[in-house]
Design a protein around this motif. Structure first.
Motif, PDB file in Angstrom:
ATOM      1  N   LEU A  85       5.786   0.744 -10.095  1.00  0.00           N
ATOM      2  CA  LEU A  85       5.323   0.154  -8.837  1.00  0.00           C
ATOM      3  C   LEU A  85       6.262  -0.918  -8.323  1.00  0.00           C
ATOM      4  O   LEU A  85       6.592  -0.948  -7.133  1.00  0.00           O
ATOM      5  CB  LEU A  85       3.913  -0.424  -9.018  1.00  0.00           C
ATOM      6  N   GLU A 104       0.836  -1.196   0.000  1.00  0.00           N
ATOM      7  CA  GLU A 104       0.000   0.000   0.000  1.00  0.00           C
ATOM      8  C   GLU A 104       0.874   1.250   0.000  1.00  0.00           C
ATOM      9  O   GLU A 104       0.572   2.249  -0.670  1.00  0.00           O
ATOM     10  CB  GLU A 104      -0.923   0.011   1.220  1.00  0.00           C
ATOM     11  N   ARG A 145       2.039   1.801  -3.511  1.00  0.00           N
ATOM     12  CA  ARG A 145       0.976   2.366  -4.354  1.00  0.00           C
ATOM     13  C   ARG A 145       0.795   3.857  -4.081  1.00  0.00           C
ATOM     14  O   ARG A 145       0.589   4.653  -5.005  1.00  0.00           O
ATOM     15  CB  ARG A 145      -0.338   1.606  -4.121  1.00  0.00           C
ATOM     16  N   CYS A 169       3.531   5.764  -5.764  1.00  0.00           N
ATOM     17  CA  CYS A 169       3.282   5.836  -7.203  1.00  0.00           C
ATOM     18  C   CYS A 169       2.277   6.940  -7.517  1.00  0.00           C
ATOM     19  O   CYS A 169       2.480   7.730  -8.449  1.00  0.00           O
ATOM     20  CB  CYS A 169       2.761   4.501  -7.724  1.00  0.00           C
TER      21      CYS A 169
END
Length: 224
Positions: free
Chosen positions: A171, A153, A156, A159
């Protein structure tokens, strides 16, 4: 009349957990300065350059002796200055982050940064975010928090942050970088990443930024 003791709130946690965003918002709500300690290490790594962590301790101490960190403003408008100048955007790059993590385990660097951070906390009310704010730098702080989240997480989120800035975001590469930094930070012999015994641990994996802010604010305002 005696001077009021500065308010210190510490936010510790691994890379990509949302500490900086939360710290800025929290500092704004409290009307105090925001101390981005990670930016201090990044600024040092960027200024000293690649391989600086392998320099002789004496030479590193000499170079760090020329550094002077100061704070200007409060909340999201807080500026961290190095020798009177704003930090360049380039310090936020992934490579500089890796350099900073390597530099952070060098004893002379940690000693200098601790001294500089304590000085800032002795003179300014602030929200300090980093890796060891509640355990090493400000163990006397009344309000301590440790933020954590699932590594995937966190990758992400990083990113999305890069994409919002119009920068390339891989990623897989970012997830691997986060895993490497976690290993370096949690297993280093000097000030390993861990919650202070009296810190409130907040798992942010399934929480929004606002939900995390509300939880932290409730605790701070309840203790004050």
């Amino acid at each position: 009349m005696a001077n009021k003791t500065p308010l210190i709130v510490t936010l510790d946690g691994p890379a990509g957990v949302g500490k900086s965003t939360l710290a800025r918002r929290l500092a704004g709500e409290l009307g105090v300065a925001f101390l981005d300690t990670g930016a201090m290490f990044r600024a040092a790594a960027f200024t000293l350059g690649e391989g600086s962590w392998d320099l002789p301790q004496g030479l590193l101490q000499q170079k760090l002796g020329d550094f002077d960190f100061t704070l200007r403003g409060s909340g999201a408008d807080t500026e961290l200055l190095l020798n009177g100048h704003a930090l360049p955007a380039a310090i936020r790059g992934e490579e500089t982050g890796r350099w900073a993590s390597l530099l952070a385990v060098v004893p002379s660097v940690r000693a200098y940064m601790k001294m500089a951070q304590i000085y800032l906390g002795n003179t300014t009310s602030l929200v300090a975010e980093g890796r060891d704010m509640g355990t090493v730098v400000f163990p006397q702080a009344t309000h301590k928090f440790f933020l954590d989240a699932d590594p995937e997480e966190r990758a992400r989120r990083r990113c999305r942050q890069l994409e919002a800035q119009g920068k390339p975001a891989d990623l897989k590469a970012i997830a691997e970088s986060i895993r490497q930094r976690d290993d370096q930070d949690r297993n280093r012999s000097i000030a390993p990443l861990k919650p202070a015994p009296d810190a409130m641990v907040v798992d942010t994996t399934f929480l929004t930024e606002s939900e995390v802010l509300e939880a932290v604010l409730d605790r701070v305002r309840g203790l004050r």
